[in-house]
Write a protein that holds these residues in place. Sequence first.
Motif, PDB file in Angstrom:
ATOM      1  N   ASP A  41     -34.846 -33.668  -6.222  1.00 52.55           N
ATOM      2  CA  ASP A  41     -35.299 -33.492  -4.958  1.00 52.55           C
ATOM      3  C   ASP A  41     -34.495 -32.598  -3.930  1.00 52.55           C
ATOM      4  N   PHE A  42     -33.196 -32.548  -4.402  1.00 53.53           N
ATOM      5  CA  PHE A  42     -32.279 -31.716  -3.745  1.00 53.53           C
ATOM      6  C   PHE A  42     -32.622 -30.377  -4.231  1.00 53.53           C
ATOM      7  N   ASN A  43     -32.455 -30.166  -5.635  1.00 58.10           N
ATOM      8  CA  ASN A  43     -32.665 -28.985  -6.061  1.00 58.10           C
ATOM      9  C   ASN A  43     -34.157 -28.241  -5.802  1.00 58.10           C
ATOM     10  N   ARG A  44     -34.872 -29.167  -5.635  1.00 59.58           N
ATOM     11  CA  ARG A  44     -36.319 -28.728  -5.239  1.00 59.58           C
ATOM     12  C   ARG A  44     -36.375 -28.189  -3.863  1.00 59.58           C
ATOM     13  N   VAL A  45     -35.820 -28.818  -2.993  1.00 62.81           N
ATOM     14  CA  VAL A  45     -35.792 -28.356  -1.609  1.00 62.81           C
ATOM     15  C   VAL A  45     -34.937 -27.325  -1.267  1.00 62.81           C
ATOM     16  N   MET A  46     -33.861 -27.187  -2.221  1.00 63.07           N
ATOM     17  CA  MET A  46     -33.101 -25.945  -1.898  1.00 63.07           C
ATOM     18  C   MET A  46     -33.939 -24.626  -2.715  1.00 63.07           C
ATOM     19  N   ASP A  47     -34.574 -24.781  -3.684  1.00 66.48           N
ATOM     20  CA  ASP A  47     -35.364 -23.978  -4.214  1.00 66.48           C
ATOM     21  C   ASP A  47     -36.403 -23.379  -3.093  1.00 66.48           C
ATOM     22  N   ILE A  48     -37.057 -24.269  -2.561  1.00 67.48           N
ATOM     23  CA  ILE A  48     -38.217 -24.205  -1.512  1.00 67.48           C
ATOM     24  C   ILE A  48     -37.739 -23.180  -0.337  1.00 67.48           C
ATOM     25  N   ILE A  49     -36.308 -23.723   0.181  1.00 64.50           N
ATOM     26  CA  ILE A  49     -35.561 -22.862   1.337  1.00 64.50           C
ATOM     27  C   ILE A  49     -35.467 -21.561   0.944  1.00 64.50           C
ATOM     28  N   TYR A  50     -34.942 -21.438  -0.179  1.00 65.33           N
ATOM     29  CA  TYR A  50     -34.540 -19.982  -0.572  1.00 65.33           C
ATOM     30  C   TYR A  50     -35.651 -19.367  -0.852  1.00 65.33           C
ATOM     31  N   ARG A  51     -36.679 -19.645  -1.389  1.00 63.41           N
ATOM     32  CA  ARG A  51     -38.054 -18.853  -1.636  1.00 63.41           C
ATOM     33  C   ARG A  51     -38.639 -18.656  -0.115  1.00 63.41           C
ATOM     34  N   GLN A  52     -38.412 -19.481   0.738  1.00 65.64           N
ATOM     35  CA  GLN A  52     -39.018 -19.396   2.061  1.00 65.64           C
ATOM     36  C   GLN A  52     -38.290 -18.294   3.111  1.00 65.64           C
ATOM     37  N   LEU A  53     -36.825 -18.256   2.566  1.00 65.62           N
ATOM     38  CA  LEU A  53     -36.053 -17.436   3.391  1.00 65.62           C
ATOM     39  C   LEU A  53     -36.276 -15.881   3.009  1.00 65.62           C
ATOM     40  N   GLU A  54     -36.925 -15.568   1.778  1.00 61.29           N
ATOM     41  CA  GLU A  54     -37.043 -14.413   1.504  1.00 61.29           C
ATOM     42  C   GLU A  54     -38.381 -13.832   2.277  1.00 61.29           C
ATOM     43  N   HIS A  55     -39.359 -14.627   2.674  1.00 57.78           N
ATOM     44  CA  HIS A  55     -40.315 -14.183   3.736  1.00 57.78           C
ATOM     45  C   HIS A  55     -39.700 -14.012   5.072  1.00 57.78           C
ATOM     46  N   THR A  56     -38.914 -14.984   5.359  1.00 58.93           N
ATOM     47  CA  THR A  56     -38.475 -15.256   6.848  1.00 58.93           C
ATOM     48  C   THR A  56     -37.487 -14.032   7.199  1.00 58.93           C
ATOM     49  N   LEU A  57     -36.553 -13.650   6.324  1.00 57.54           N
ATOM     50  CA  LEU A  57     -35.971 -12.333   6.379  1.00 57.54           C
ATOM     51  C   LEU A  57     -36.739 -11.027   6.535  1.00 57.54           C
ATOM     52  N   VAL A  58     -37.759 -11.099   5.621  1.00 57.29           N
ATOM     53  CA  VAL A  58     -38.697  -9.705   5.883  1.00 57.29           C
ATOM     54  C   VAL A  58     -39.227  -9.650   7.298  1.00 57.29           C
ATOM     55  N   ARG A  59     -39.602 -10.709   7.656  1.00 57.65           N
ATOM     56  CA  ARG A  59     -40.552 -10.869   8.885  1.00 57.65           C
ATOM     57  C   ARG A  59     -39.478 -10.827  10.065  1.00 57.65           C
ATOM     58  N   TYR A  60     -38.225 -11.214   9.822  1.00 59.51           N
ATOM     59  CA  TYR A  60     -37.090 -10.974  10.945  1.00 59.51           C
ATOM     60  C   TYR A  60     -36.543  -9.589  11.232  1.00 59.51           C
ATOM     61  N   SER A  61     -36.484  -8.756   9.892  1.00 54.55           N
ATOM     62  CA  SER A  61     -36.125  -7.568  10.022  1.00 54.55           C
ATOM     63  C   SER A  61     -37.272  -6.491  10.223  1.00 54.55           C
ATOM     64  N   ALA A  62     -38.422  -6.820  10.129  1.00 56.12           N
ATOM     65  CA  ALA A  62     -39.647  -5.963  10.150  1.00 56.12           C
ATOM     66  C   ALA A  62     -39.925  -5.469  11.684  1.00 56.12           C
ATOM     67  N   ILE A  63     -40.529  -4.208  11.689  1.00 56.16           N
ATOM     68  CA  ILE A  63     -40.906  -3.301  12.821  1.00 56.16           C
ATOM     69  C   ILE A  63     -42.228  -3.794  13.228  1.00 56.16           C
ATOM     70  N   PRO A  64     -42.554  -4.651  14.159  1.00 49.11           N
ATOM     71  CA  PRO A  64     -44.021  -4.820  14.357  1.00 49.11           C
ATOM     72  C   PRO A  64     -44.726  -3.933  14.561  1.00 49.11           C
ATOM     73  N   ASP A  65     -46.233  -4.111  14.701  1.00 45.46           N
ATOM     74  CA  ASP A  65     -47.195  -3.025  14.967  1.00 45.46           C
ATOM     75  C   ASP A  65     -47.526  -3.143  16.632  1.00 45.46           C
ATOM     76  N   VAL A  66     -46.985  -3.938  17.332  1.00 44.85           N
ATOM     77  CA  VAL A  66     -47.243  -3.900  18.740  1.00 44.85           C
ATOM     78  C   VAL A  66     -45.735  -3.970  19.516  1.00 44.85           C
ATOM     79  N   LYS A  67     -45.839  -3.583  20.698  1.00 43.80           N
ATOM     80  CA  LYS A  67     -44.599  -3.411  21.527  1.00 43.80           C
ATOM     81  C   LYS A  67     -44.371  -4.873  22.003  1.00 43.80           C
ATOM     82  N   LEU A  68     -43.116  -5.392  22.020  1.00 45.01           N
ATOM     83  CA  LEU A  68     -43.048  -6.712  22.090  1.00 45.01           C
ATOM     84  C   LEU A  68     -42.067  -6.816  23.454  1.00 45.01           C
TER      85      LEU A  68
END
Length: 263
Positions: free
Chosen positions: A94-121
């Motif tokens: 379970d520990f390894n599974r949770v770690m794997d999910i977190i790292y996979r999710q971080l790939e998506h989070t970091l893309v959105r975190y650094s992305a330039i949005p289409d609308v003015k924030l």
Amino acid sequence: MKESKFDEKTFRVHIGIVVSIIFCFFIFGLAIYCYWKGKVDDVNGYNSIDSSIAFIALGINILTVIFVYATYQTQRDTIKMQRKQIEDDKKDGDFNRVMDIIYRQLEHTLVRYSAIPDVKLTSEYGVTSIKVMYDNCFKTINFKNINELAELNNFGRFVSYLDVLRFLTEEFKVYYNVINSNNNLSDTDKQFFTTLFANNIEPTLIKKIDMFQQLYFVIKKSDSYKELILDSQNKMMFQNLEFDLTVVLYSLKINKIENLDLG
């Protein structure tokens, strides 16, 4: 493999002890037989052979009981060890599974975190990323400038605070559910994973969010804040900010300031 070798070694020790004790009983019984054989004749009503055999049989029966009990204890201990091993293997899985999910999710989070949005924030930074807003707003908070930032002389800055907190609130839902829905993780494991995903998003995230709540505590006591919330739109913005701040503090396991009212 190690457990099998341990059980085999324990079994051999038990067998050796039992054989040694039986041998001792045999020698002792033979000694009794020889002693009474020289003192009393069998024809006078005392059969030294039968008595010796009965004595040895009694000893063997006692040893049998002891051996059965020892075997039972060994089996019970083995079962406990096997059960613990199964539980540990499940926890590790379970520990390894949770770690794997977190790292996979971080790939998506970091893309959105650094992305330039289409609308003015925000009106202050225009079209920019959440990361830029975090760097310009949260990273600059320190104990020396809290009172200065609390003056609310830059309203666009607080819109940026809201944008960052809203982004974190949405992202943290996934991490929180993955970590806290697993009953096999200890509190220490959950804290480890919380720190892990937070530090991978921003190394200063936990520290700066904690400092922001201290800044907001000062803001809520200011006259500027009291004037701003007289406007319904401003009041709604601060209510949304408080909601998101509550979620982020809870997700990061940061203790809320005792007297800070977040609605």
